[in-house]
Motif scaffolding. Sequence first.
Motif, short mmCIF file in Angstrom:
data_model
loop_
_atom_site.label_atom_id
_atom_site.label_comp_id
_atom_site.label_asym_id
_atom_site.label_seq_id
_atom_site.Cartn_x
_atom_site.Cartn_y
_atom_site.Cartn_z
N ALA A 72 1.99 20.47 13.77
CA ALA A 72 2.29 19.11 13.31
C ALA A 72 3.45 18.52 14.09
N LEU A 73 4.50 19.29 14.30
CA LEU A 73 5.67 18.80 15.03
C LEU A 73 5.32 18.49 16.48
N THR A 74 4.37 19.22 17.04
CA THR A 74 3.91 18.93 18.40
C THR A 74 3.30 17.54 18.47
N GLU A 131 1.97 26.02 1.18
CA GLU A 131 0.69 25.85 1.85
C GLU A 131 0.83 25.77 3.37
N TYR A 132 2.07 25.73 3.85
CA TYR A 132 2.32 25.64 5.28
C TYR A 132 2.69 27.00 5.86
N THR A 133 2.35 27.18 7.13
CA THR A 133 2.77 28.36 7.88
C THR A 133 3.56 27.90 9.10
N ALA A 134 4.22 28.82 9.75
CA ALA A 134 4.98 28.47 10.95
C ALA A 134 4.06 27.86 12.00
N GLU A 135 2.83 28.34 12.05
CA GLU A 135 1.88 27.84 13.06
C GLU A 135 1.43 26.41 12.76
N THR A 136 1.11 26.13 11.49
CA THR A 136 0.67 24.77 11.16
C THR A 136 1.82 23.77 11.25
N GLY A 139 14.66 27.63 -5.95
CA GLY A 139 15.97 28.21 -5.71
C GLY A 139 16.08 28.76 -4.31
N PRO A 140 17.13 29.52 -4.01
CA PRO A 140 17.37 30.02 -2.65
C PRO A 140 16.21 30.80 -2.04
N GLU A 141 15.49 31.57 -2.85
CA GLU A 141 14.37 32.34 -2.31
C GLU A 141 13.29 31.41 -1.76
N GLN A 142 12.98 30.35 -2.51
CA GLN A 142 11.98 29.39 -2.05
C GLN A 142 12.49 28.59 -0.86
N TRP A 143 13.76 28.23 -0.87
CA TRP A 143 14.33 27.47 0.25
C TRP A 143 14.33 28.31 1.52
N GLU A 144 14.58 29.60 1.38
CA GLU A 144 14.55 30.49 2.54
C GLU A 144 13.15 30.54 3.14
N MET A 145 12.14 30.65 2.28
CA MET A 145 10.76 30.68 2.75
C MET A 145 10.39 29.38 3.46
N ALA A 146 10.82 28.26 2.89
CA ALA A 146 10.47 26.95 3.45
C ALA A 146 11.13 26.73 4.81
N THR A 147 12.39 27.07 4.93
CA THR A 147 13.08 26.86 6.20
C THR A 147 12.58 27.82 7.27
N ALA A 148 12.14 29.01 6.85
CA ALA A 148 11.64 29.99 7.81
C ALA A 148 10.36 29.52 8.49
N THR A 149 9.59 28.67 7.83
CA THR A 149 8.35 28.15 8.44
C THR A 149 8.62 26.99 9.39
N SER A 168 -0.63 14.04 1.60
CA SER A 168 -0.54 15.48 1.39
C SER A 168 -1.49 16.24 2.30
N LEU A 169 -1.11 17.45 2.61
CA LEU A 169 -1.92 18.33 3.44
C LEU A 169 -3.18 18.75 2.69
N PRO A 170 -4.36 18.58 3.28
CA PRO A 170 -5.57 19.10 2.64
C PRO A 170 -5.52 20.62 2.56
N LYS A 171 -5.99 21.18 1.47
CA LYS A 171 -5.95 22.63 1.31
C LYS A 171 -6.81 23.35 2.34
N ALA A 172 -7.75 22.62 2.94
CA ALA A 172 -8.63 23.24 3.94
C ALA A 172 -7.91 23.57 5.24
N ILE A 173 -6.74 22.95 5.46
CA ILE A 173 -6.02 23.15 6.72
C ILE A 173 -5.23 24.46 6.64
N LYS A 174 -5.68 25.47 7.39
CA LYS A 174 -5.05 26.78 7.33
C LYS A 174 -4.51 27.25 8.68
N THR A 175 -5.00 26.66 9.78
CA THR A 175 -4.63 27.15 11.11
C THR A 175 -4.05 26.02 11.95
N ALA A 176 -3.41 26.40 13.05
CA ALA A 176 -2.84 25.42 13.97
C ALA A 176 -3.94 24.54 14.55
#
Length: 277
Positions: free
Chosen positions: A226-228, A217-222, A243-253, A188-196
């Motif tokens: 990771a994918l890099t 806990e993830y952002t588009a930058e983090t 539900g769809p609202e959460q799935w939309e947020m997850a895929t957007a990152t 799991s991602l440590p909560k301390a990880i906030k930036t790229a």
Amino acid sequence: MLKIKDLHFVVLASLLGQNFVNAQNVALPKCKNSFIVIAHRGAHQETPENTLSAYQKAIDLGVDFVEIDLRTSKDNQLIIMHDATLERMTGVKKRIKDLSLDSLNLLKIRDLNHLEWGQHTIPTFKDVLALCKNKINIYLDFKDASVEQSYKEIVEAGMQENVIIYINSKDQFDDWRRISPNMPLIISLPKAIKTASEMNDLLTSMKVDILDGNYAEYTAETVKAALTKNVPIWADIQSRTEGPEQWEMATATGLTGLQTDHPKELIAFLVWKGLRK
């Protein structure tokens, strides 16, 4: 008391403090889909969780991984159950580790909210490996078991290229790396990880195979960082509000996989989004 997920933050901090580096370029199980769907405790919307029926439903839906929870009986047999006790799923107020497999086989799993779903046997690890072989990959939440015994059963089933391991302690991590260096491990991602930059430092210090943790806990930058590093993120999104609202947020990152309590609906959403065929 720390929750299971919180233990991963302690594990990572300990490992990073030792500059521990695992085997690099570990091969992940093959999947036909680029966006991974993991059925949390099986597809359990119409059948009790962590049963062969729930796993078969996940197979029928075309899910990529079925998540299972591994524990050990009194006579050292590997069985599947999320809780350490049997009360919630069978009504028996005993611990799994205090009963033999023969005794466990006398009990029946049921869902108190849906008695119409019937009664089911407690599956063994061997049962699940046999059911899933050539049909679906396994996301193994390694709750309480011997690494050596578990790996032996995986190899005997010919499933060593179809299992990934979610660890719950540093000792488990070390044992898996020692006994099977090429087995993909999830942390799991440590909560301390906030930036790229922090993500890059984490993955430079520790060559993990897969990251998970709460999707929020993830952002588009983090995620991009990771994918890099060629580390996929298959996050947890299962919850009462999923539900769809959460799935939309997850895929957007930019997340590349989700563990869900609603695999059928999530797959339909991903198809609609053009993220899955």
